[in-house]
Structures are given as structure tokens and as C-alpha cells.
Design a protein around this motif. Sequence first.
Motif, PDB file in Angstrom:
ATOM      1  N   ARG A 253      -9.444 -16.953 -11.869  1.00 58.91           N
ATOM      2  CA  ARG A 253     -10.614 -16.064 -11.861  1.00 58.91           C
ATOM      3  C   ARG A 253     -11.358 -16.085 -13.199  1.00 58.91           C
ATOM      4  NH1 ARG A 253     -10.877 -10.061  -9.201  1.00 58.91           N
ATOM      5  NH2 ARG A 253     -12.988  -9.534  -9.830  1.00 58.91           N
TER       6      ARG A 253
ATOM      7  N   THR B 271     -10.240 -16.587  -1.565  1.00 61.37           N
ATOM      8  CA  THR B 271     -10.457 -15.863  -2.816  1.00 61.37           C
ATOM      9  C   THR B 271     -11.573 -16.505  -3.627  1.00 61.37           C
ATOM     10  OG1 THR B 271      -8.134 -15.205  -2.872  1.00 61.37           O
ATOM     11  CG2 THR B 271      -9.363 -15.022  -4.919  1.00 61.37           C
ATOM     12  N   ALA B 272     -11.577 -17.831  -3.692  1.00 64.28           N
ATOM     13  CA  ALA B 272     -12.614 -18.533  -4.454  1.00 64.28           C
ATOM     14  C   ALA B 272     -14.003 -18.253  -3.890  1.00 64.28           C
ATOM     15  CB  ALA B 272     -12.334 -20.032  -4.457  1.00 64.28           C
TER      16      ALA B 272
ATOM     17  N   PHE C 253      -3.726 -17.254  -9.803  1.00 56.15           N
ATOM     18  CA  PHE C 253      -5.173 -17.475  -9.669  1.00 56.15           C
ATOM     19  C   PHE C 253      -5.948 -16.277 -10.191  1.00 56.15           C
ATOM     20  CE2 PHE C 253      -9.274 -17.840  -7.534  1.00 56.15           C
ATOM     21  CZ  PHE C 253      -9.583 -19.164  -7.840  1.00 56.15           C
ATOM     22  N   GLU C 254      -5.447 -15.079  -9.941  1.00 56.08           N
ATOM     23  CA  GLU C 254      -6.102 -13.875 -10.456  1.00 56.08           C
ATOM     24  C   GLU C 254      -6.105 -13.873 -11.988  1.00 56.08           C
ATOM     25  OE1 GLU C 254      -8.113 -10.332 -10.630  1.00 56.08           O
ATOM     26  OE2 GLU C 254      -7.756 -11.588  -8.867  1.00 56.08           O
TER      27      GLU C 254
ATOM     28  N   ARG D 167      -5.437  -4.419 -11.998  1.00 56.94           N
ATOM     29  CA  ARG D 167      -6.455  -5.448 -11.770  1.00 56.94           C
ATOM     30  C   ARG D 167      -6.811  -5.437 -10.278  1.00 56.94           C
ATOM     31  NH1 ARG D 167      -6.369  -9.726 -15.729  1.00 56.94           N
ATOM     32  NH2 ARG D 167      -4.910  -9.215 -17.408  1.00 56.94           N
TER      33      ARG D 167
ATOM     34  N   LEU E 281     -13.487 -19.194 -13.281  1.00 56.36           N
ATOM     35  CA  LEU E 281     -14.685 -19.050 -12.451  1.00 56.36           C
ATOM     36  C   LEU E 281     -15.707 -18.134 -13.116  1.00 56.36           C
ATOM     37  CD1 LEU E 281     -13.422 -18.765  -8.765  1.00 56.36           C
ATOM     38  CD2 LEU E 281     -14.520 -20.701  -9.881  1.00 56.36           C
ATOM     39  N   ASP E 282     -15.239 -17.055 -13.728  1.00 61.08           N
ATOM     40  CA  ASP E 282     -16.167 -16.158 -14.428  1.00 61.08           C
ATOM     41  C   ASP E 282     -16.938 -16.905 -15.506  1.00 61.08           C
ATOM     42  OD1 ASP E 282     -15.475 -13.965 -12.897  1.00 61.08           O
ATOM     43  OD2 ASP E 282     -14.034 -13.174 -14.344  1.00 61.08           O
TER      44      ASP E 282
ATOM     45  N   LEU F  11     -15.166 -14.830  -4.758  1.00 59.38           N
ATOM     46  CA  LEU F  11     -15.530 -14.721  -6.163  1.00 59.38           C
ATOM     47  C   LEU F  11     -16.768 -15.530  -6.528  1.00 59.38           C
ATOM     48  CD1 LEU F  11     -11.983 -14.836  -7.799  1.00 59.38           C
ATOM     49  CD2 LEU F  11     -13.449 -12.844  -7.442  1.00 59.38           C
TER      50      LEU F  11
END
Length: 415
Positions: free
Chosen positions: A324, A222-223, A319-320, A412, A327-328, A226
Motif C-alpha cells: 500500500r 485490494t489493489a 501488502f497493507e 490501520r 501504491l501511495d 486502492l
Amino acid sequence: MPEIPAGQSRTVLSLEEYRDEVLALVSGPTPAETVSTADPRALLGRVLADDVTSRAPVPAFANSAMDGYAVRWADLAVGASLHVVAEIAAGDRQDPTLGRGECAQIMTGAPLPRDADTVVPVEATRPAGATVTITQLPAHGRGAHVRGAGEDLAAGDTVCPAGTTLDPAWLAAVAAAGCPEVSVRRRPVLGIAATGDELVPAGSELARGQIYESNGTHLAATAVRLGAEVAATTVIPDDEDRFVAALDELSAGCDLVVLSGGVSVGVHDVARIVLGEQADGTFRHVRVQPGKPQGWARWRGRVPVLALPGNPVSTAVSFELFGRPVLDRMLGRPAAPLGRAVAAHGWSSPPGRRQLVPVRLSSDADGRLLAQPAHRRGSASHMVTSLAGADALAEVPEDTIDVVEGDVLTTRSLR
């Protein structure tokens, strides 16, 4: 390991309150770096640090949108015969002069002669040697089938704003604008670890009480999707000394460490114990389901750490919701837009907690987007297979205990 003091309680926060708390772990975007546009593979998924502007008008010159004949509108009439004085293909540099009653055969994308103002498609003509007879006038009149210079972009126009994630369509726009290089954010570097004595790698023989580790795989993949770089993925046993050593090694050179497991109030929850004692760790209960226990810290006073619960769906949902957004912020990227979908059927939701349900999305005969739970157990935190079939997370508000077929839910995207 020390026991939890009797009566220990945690501050309870809403999803948004806790998200804002962990966002404070990072001060802003990673530094920018310049990358050539020559190899799109090096830019796919990167996030722009600065606006990209067009070096020239797009299109750079007036050109034909059709195979046909470049003409002067004043010469056109049904039945008119025009003398063909040139043939112009895409890439031609010639600019033939067109006098009264003259035209040029032209191909799609070829530059329009400066004396012409219209293109007649070949199917609206009847060619005969060096002449062509017009059988039908263009419906759009003067200027028909002509792409004007700068019709898409003028020189200096913004092609892609800062914060854009470069997908194939954006990369094509950058290329069309003639940019040899762009400024993008450095990929954040993550270290990822799953904690627990019960975890073993795939392919091992399972002993009693053991399970195959999957959270690290999900978090790492996922990371990367993203826009991050994963330096290492590891498993840490429920041993304080080994946890400290592993975290020291994992955090070296990383911008963020993400842990799964060991954040609740049990006597063997090593992440809570070590981070609490050695990193002033902060642990909360968040009004969501799954994913209630959460924690964060700064390891050695420097590297941000997100400590997520260990059940697979809890880890993924957490994590979502929280990883996330971090990270954004590190990438200078806006949050992904939320969607809406209609519940395909009813289900129950825990009172006082916002439920996040992995759902499949589909459309009905009326074009409505439908949300169908991906697993019969809904948001059960240990049902890892529910994630594999899910397109999104559907949110059920805290004050709703029964979702009714037809309810409109926030979604989402997980894709």
C-alpha cells in the motif's frame, strides 16, 4: 533446486526500515492524465495530480435558504403587512425591485433580489392574497436565511488539493466548482502472481496436499480498491524455468509485480531462488507477526517486484504494510491516517515482533472504539477467514507480550 547454505542468515529490519527500503523501488508518481468530469464513474477512486480550483464563487449568487419571503429588514416588525410584488423560483433570472413595504415570495435556492437583505420563512408569516403579515421576526436578524455569494468558496479557491482520492463527496465538490476536467494520476498497472505447486483454482477437485488459491484474488481486489489497475493474476508452480517465463510475461507493461509465496529459506522457495539468482533479489526478516520473511527485486533490471510470504494473513498484512505505501507513492497520495482503539479483551503477543491482528471495531456505551480480534486464533497467518470479518489491523508494540483489556492500540483501516 539448490539447498540453502548452512548458517545462512538475513538482515533483520523493523517495519519502518523495510518499508523505507521498498519505497525506494519507485522514484515518484505515475504521469498525470486529464479526465472529463462528465462521467463520475471514470473518476471515482482516482487521485488528483493537481489542485482543483473553483471557476466561480460558490454559491455563485446570494440565494434563499428557505421557502418564504425576501424582504428589507427595515420593513420588518411583528404584525407588519407587506405587499407581495413578485414570485421567484429556483433558476429564475428576474431581479424585481422592492420598494418600501414590498416583498417577493421566494423559494429555496432562488436568487435574492438585490433590494432584499433577509428572508422570512413562510411559517413565520400569514399570507392573505397579495399581502403577507409577519408573525415572527427571524431570530438571526438582518441577513437571516440568506446564503451569501462565495460563502462556501471564492473564485480561485482550492476545492481539492493534489493527492486527494476522489470519492462521491469530493466529486460533488468538483462538480459544484464548475470544473469540466481534472488532472489525475495514471493508475499504476500491477501484475500479481501466487506461487506454489499446491495451489489450484476454485471449483477444482482437491488432491492430497492441494489448496484453493486465494491470495491472488485478495491482492488483486485490494489493489483495485486502492486505485491500481491489475493487468493479470496468475499462479506460478515451483519450477524455476516456468517461474522465469511467467515473470517475463507478467511484468510486460506493468509498473509493479506482486508475488505471494516462496520467499522463506526452504529448498523449494522458488521466488527467493530465482529472484536471488537472476534479479539480485534482496530478502529480509522483518520484526512483525505475521509477515516475517519479505523480499524485493527489479526484474530484468526494470520492473519492481514485491515478494510477500504465502500464508493468506501474512500476504494480506504484508501488502497493507508494504504494498500500500508503494501504491501511495506511485499515486502521489499521502499515507492513510492511523487510528486508535481500545482492546476489548486481552491476548498474547510474540516478544520482539510487532503483532498485526485483524480486528473488528465497535463502540461501547461510553463511545470508545473497541478492537476485538476477528478470529479466535488472533493473527495466525493461515486463518484466511479472519480477514473477511476484519475492519482494521491492530498493532501490538514489539515490547508487549500481553495485551490487557483497555490497552490503547494503533489501528490501520482495512476498509
